[in-house]
Write a protein that holds these residues in place. Structure first.
Motif, mmCIF file in Angstrom:
data_model
loop_
_atom_site.group_PDB
_atom_site.id
_atom_site.type_symbol
_atom_site.label_atom_id
_atom_site.label_comp_id
_atom_site.label_asym_id
_atom_site.label_seq_id
_atom_site.Cartn_x
_atom_site.Cartn_y
_atom_site.Cartn_z
ATOM 1 N N VAL A 393 15.605 -6.860 46.876
ATOM 2 C CA VAL A 393 16.636 -7.091 47.896
ATOM 3 C C VAL A 393 17.605 -5.905 47.931
ATOM 4 N N LEU A 394 18.003 -5.451 46.755
ATOM 5 C CA LEU A 394 18.964 -4.349 46.674
ATOM 6 C C LEU A 394 18.383 -3.088 47.311
ATOM 7 N N ARG A 395 17.124 -2.862 47.074
ATOM 8 C CA ARG A 395 16.472 -1.697 47.656
ATOM 9 C C ARG A 395 16.526 -1.761 49.189
ATOM 10 N N GLU A 396 16.256 -2.945 49.747
ATOM 11 C CA GLU A 396 16.322 -3.094 51.212
ATOM 12 C C GLU A 396 17.738 -2.818 51.702
ATOM 13 N N PHE A 397 18.722 -3.399 51.014
ATOM 14 C CA PHE A 397 20.128 -3.204 51.412
ATOM 15 C C PHE A 397 20.465 -1.708 51.429
ATOM 16 N N VAL A 398 20.136 -1.038 50.315
ATOM 17 C CA VAL A 398 20.577 0.351 50.146
ATOM 18 C C VAL A 398 19.808 1.294 51.070
ATOM 19 N N GLU A 399 18.532 1.033 51.282
ATOM 20 C CA GLU A 399 17.738 1.946 52.110
ATOM 21 C C GLU A 399 17.965 1.726 53.602
ATOM 22 N N ARG A 400 18.230 0.470 53.992
ATOM 23 C CA ARG A 400 18.287 0.202 55.438
ATOM 24 C C ARG A 400 19.698 0.127 55.999
ATOM 25 N N ALA A 401 20.703 -0.117 55.130
ATOM 26 C CA ALA A 401 22.032 -0.423 55.660
ATOM 27 C C ALA A 401 23.091 0.576 55.199
ATOM 28 N N ALA A 402 23.872 1.091 56.179
ATOM 29 C CA ALA A 402 25.022 1.951 55.832
ATOM 30 C C ALA A 402 26.217 1.024 55.635
ATOM 31 N N LEU A 403 26.362 0.532 54.407
ATOM 32 C CA LEU A 403 27.445 -0.424 54.132
ATOM 33 C C LEU A 403 28.657 0.289 53.545
#
Ligand code: HEM
Length: 435
Positions: A393-403
């Protein structure tokens, strides 16, 4: 002689703990050392150990003398039931644990990777762009969907939606009865206990229906198998050759749901909360993922669970006197492994307030210093599953989202049910549309 501890009245100690659970326990350890005491209304005096050698003694000691199940049952029994692996002890505990361990083995859970990614991507599509929002409700929906599908094997959309609503109602109603055991009485239709019992009946009815449907379903064809954990448990047998009864299955399924859903979701919310306040770690994580490496991702998950342990302590109730750290404790004492305090000891984790995944890059974490999943014969059955899910999940967050974090101040640590959660739910902002 009893170990030292706060001299405040029990109610004030509980109030201090509620206001700042992490800080309160860390300060007690710094002031009083490796063994200290806390006094809580209803629970009475609790002895905390915050030293790896003493934690080892607690985790590897005799399960007959150190009852984790009895300690857990004081809080969790009404929700989990009498057959739960979490609330049983000794032979009865091992009987359940033996059947639950194989489905959660590292190799088996690798098959859920695609499902976890899919569920995460679908949830991310609901994030607003340019507006602050709390991440935790989203991570909760992700971990809940994963458990409903990977553990229970429910994959029909309408049934998933119904199950999700039933679980949410149950989780809402369980909070009051967990936090305040004195409320466990029927005091009219709107009283917390009556509402909780109703929500539990609704959950049980759904689970028994699912078990019956599954028992009645045709056997999968040769060479095929259903991948969910309920199917594995339906086929499993105790040492004496008997299968699990419906009541046992119900209790273990609710246990896995309760132990595995909010914990992992909270861990994920903390991971982003910490990363967004540690730009160097976030940049290194992005770089390492772009280079196709997973070590830093794994270390980030471990550092999150060190710096913000989701479960603050684990308990063992003594059935016989125990000598620990120079103190002779009588039978009946609750002895706690002080997870949060241990994780913030300067000598074990230098500069403990810094978020530095690097500390987990060299060698394996010490089994008795890094203990977010407890230990010994009671170590969390879902540890590999939780870390695996967090990595994906963290990988998806970090790779796909500019948070980004709209408020750069660290979020306060708050007690939520049995977990320590970010006070505002890990507020983030998605600065650009998803990649
Ligand atoms: C970040 C997520 C999680 C954390 C921090 C966590 C933490 C813990 C802790 C501290 C314990 C008690 C250990 C002890 O007494 O020594 C525990 C027990 C347990 N956990 Fe987890 N857990 C997590 C996720 C999960 C998941 C995903 C599952 C299942 C899908 C799960 C299932 C269990 C079970 C069944 C037990 C009882 C083990 C026993 O008493 O033998 N947990 N967990």
């Amino acid at each position: 002689m009893l170990p030292p501890g706060s001299k405040l009245p029990a109610l004030l100690q509980a109030a201090r703990y509620a206001r700042d659970p992490l800080g309160f326990l860390i300060r007690l350890q710094q002031r009083h050392g490796d063994v200290f005491m806390l006094d809580f209304p209803y629970f009475g005096q609790l002895v905390y150990v915050a030293d790896p050698a003493l934690v080892k003694q607690l985790f590897t000691g005799s399960p007959e003398q150190l009852h984790a199940g009895e300690a857990n049952a004081t809080v969790l029994e009404p929700a989990l039931g009498p057959n739960s692996v979490l609330t049983l002890d000794e032979a009865a505990h091992m009987r359940q644990r033996k059947l639950l361990l194989p489905p959660f083995h590292g190799e088996r859970i690798a098959r859920y990777g695609e499902l976890i990614r899919e569920v995460t991507d679908r949830e991310m599509e609901s994030w607003p762009v340019g507006e602050p929002f709390a991440l935790r409700p989203h991570t909760q929906r992700i971990t809940l969907a994963v458990i409903m599908r990977a553990v229970f094997g429910v994959d029909d959309d309408a049934r998933l939606a119904r199950f999700g609503r039933i679980i949410e109602r149950f989780s809402d109603r369980v909070s009051a009865v967990i936090a305040f055991p004195m409320l466990r009485r029927h005091l009219g239709p709107w009283s917390p206990w009556t509402r909780f019992v109703k929500a539990r009946e609704e959950l049980d009815a759904f689970i028994y229906e699912e078990i019956a449907l599954r028992r009645a379903a045709a056997e999968p064809a040769a060479g095929e198998e259903r991948g969910d954990i309920l199917s594995l448990l339906l086929a499993a047998e105790h040492d004496d050759g008997t299968p699990m009864s419906d009541a046992e299955l119900r209790d273990e399924l609710v246990t896995v749901l309760a132990a595995g859903h909010e914990t992992t979701a909270t861990g994920l919310a903390w991971a982003m909360e910490r990363l967004l306040r540690s730009p160097r770690a976030l940049a290194k994580l992005r770089e390492s993922l772009a280079a196709g490496e997973e070590d830093y991702l794994d270390a980030t998950v471990k550092e999150t669970l060190r710096a913000r342990p989701v479960i603050v302590d684990v308990a063992r109730k003594l059935t016989a006197p125990l000598e620990i750290g120079g103190y002779e404790l009588p039978a009946g004492t609750f002895v706690m492994a002080a997870i949060a305090a241990l994780h913030h000891r300067e000598d074990l984790f230098p500069q403990p307030d810094d978020f530095r995944p690097e500390r987990f890059l060299e060698g394996k974490a010490d089994n008795y210093a890094w203990i977010p999943f407890g230990g010994g014969v009671r170590r969390c059955i879902g540890a590999a599953f939780a870390e695996y899910e967090m990595r994906i999940v963290l990988r998806e967050f970090v790779e796909r989202a500019a948070l980004s974090a709209p408020d750069p101040k660290p979020e306060k640590v708050k007690v939520r049910n049995i977990t320590l959660a970010p006070g505002k739910g890990a507020v983030v902002r998605l600065d650009r549309p998803l990649r």
